[in-house]
Write a protein that holds these residues in place. Structure first.
Motif, mmCIF file in Angstrom:
data_model
loop_
_atom_site.group_PDB
_atom_site.id
_atom_site.type_symbol
_atom_site.label_atom_id
_atom_site.label_comp_id
_atom_site.label_asym_id
_atom_site.label_seq_id
_atom_site.Cartn_x
_atom_site.Cartn_y
_atom_site.Cartn_z
ATOM 1 N N ALA A 173 0.866 -1.188 0.000
ATOM 2 C CA ALA A 173 0.000 0.000 0.000
ATOM 3 C C ALA A 173 0.894 1.226 0.000
ATOM 4 N N ILE A 196 -1.892 -1.405 -3.962
ATOM 5 C CA ILE A 196 -2.883 -0.336 -3.850
ATOM 6 C C ILE A 196 -2.146 0.981 -3.678
ATOM 7 N N SER A 246 -12.017 5.233 -6.955
ATOM 8 C CA SER A 246 -11.223 4.012 -7.064
ATOM 9 C C SER A 246 -11.237 3.472 -8.485
ATOM 10 N N LEU A 248 -9.986 -0.088 -10.093
ATOM 11 C CA LEU A 248 -9.519 -1.422 -9.713
ATOM 12 C C LEU A 248 -9.240 -2.250 -10.958
ATOM 13 N N GLU A 259 -5.002 -1.464 -7.456
ATOM 14 C CA GLU A 259 -6.052 -0.476 -7.214
ATOM 15 C C GLU A 259 -5.427 0.899 -7.045
ATOM 16 N N GLU A 285 -8.363 1.323 4.180
ATOM 17 C CA GLU A 285 -8.347 0.912 2.774
ATOM 18 C C GLU A 285 -7.211 -0.075 2.511
ATOM 19 N N PHE A 289 -7.724 -4.087 1.396
ATOM 20 C CA PHE A 289 -7.085 -4.583 0.179
ATOM 21 C C PHE A 289 -6.158 -5.750 0.502
#
Length: 299
Positions: A173, A196, A246, A248, A259, A285, A289
């Motif tokens: 992330a 992400i 978002s 994806l 994402e 978030e 994920f």
């Protein structure tokens, strides 16, 4: 001066024992490990390195837990990242181990991760690698579920690690940080990796325009769909002046996904940190994920 945190000092009570009852069976008592926050140090490559380890309230040695790393940005500390991300609250709820390490300050007190693995800098890739092994030796860790979350310079560092050790990381992330051109050209992952990315469109420090090259690299490597599934995140507070969108990219190798959450009007923030109003919480978030993937892809 560093902020003071209430810490639970490391106190592992060795109570493992066995005894035979009349039927000849054995009773094993697990070592007791106190949950809470530990402020720890280790020596790596001749440097004293610091990190925080958070053990969730329901930790049991009989259950291997996911391991999440949370890396601060340039000039940050382990305490500042721990406080602003609030990953510990999610760790308690979702039952995972949390490590928040600290970078070295090459000059003065300004910490900075060696995000390009420069030969004259600290071996931060090796530091993170050693921490994974160390925590896994002392606690029950599901090594198929190790994740990296990074803020700004910590996001660049997270990508550097996964470029060199994608066989150990189930997901990354990146918040307000991405891959530099040199990282992209030298990145040699060996396994598909779930990514992400979260970035504000008005980030004054790390330009929003740089995100696309990172998305292109991981979508290409992971062989995801070229057309994204899009959605608008709930606008929970119209007064914030920002919204989240978002994109994806699904169906990558082993089912991995990429994402991108674009924070319209977002600045250089860890979205959702205390006293900074955003409609999304970056840590929530990230975990939502991460929880979809392990090292083998979609769970």
């Amino acid at each position: 001066m560093k902020k003071i945190f209430a810490l639970y000092f490391l106190g592992i009570i060795s109570t493992a024992c066995s005894s035979d009852d009349d039927n000849g069976s054995s009773i094993i008592v697990e070592p007791e490990i106190e949950n809470g926050l530990y402020d720890l140090t280790m020596t790596h490559n001749g440097l004293v390195r610091e990190y925080l380890l958070f053990v969730p309230q329901n930790y049991s040695a009989s259950q291997a837990l996911p391991l999440v790393f949370s890396l601060h940005g340039a000039g940050g500390t382990k305490e500042s990242q721990y406080q602003l991300s609030e990953f510990n609250e999610i760790a308690d709820r979702e039952n995972f181990l949390l490590v928040t390490p600290e970078a070295i300050a090459p000059r003065g007190n300004f910490t900075f991760w060696n995000q390009l693995s420069s030969a004259n800098g600290a071996d931060d890739v090796g530091f993170i690698d050693t921490l994974i092994s160390l925590v896994a030796m002392e606690y029950s860790v599901d090594l198929d579920r190790v994740y990296l979350a990074g803020s700004s310079n910590g996001a660049f560092m997270s990508f550097q690690y996964v470029c060199e050790h994608s066989n150990k990381i189930a997901g990354v992330a990146a918040v307000k940080g991405y891959m530099l051109a040199d990282q992209i050209s030298n990145c040699q992952p060996t396994l598909p990796t779930a990514i992400i990315q979260m970035h504000g469109t008005k980030d004054p420090l790390v330009s929003y325009e740089g995100v696309q090259a990172t998305l292109d690299f991981w979508n290409g490597f992971n062989q995801t769909d070229t057309i994204a599934l899009t959605r608008n995140l709930p606008d929970t507070d119209p007064n914030t002046g920002n919204t989240g969108n978002s994109s994806l990219y699904q169906n990558g190798s082993n089912g991995v996904q990429v994402e991108y959450i674009k924070v319209v009007n977002g600045l250089h923030d860890w979205f959702g940190e205390t006293e900074i109003n955003y409609d999304l919480q970056a840590s929530e978030e990230a975990w939502a994920f991460f929880n979809k993937f392990d090292i083998n892809g979609l769970r």
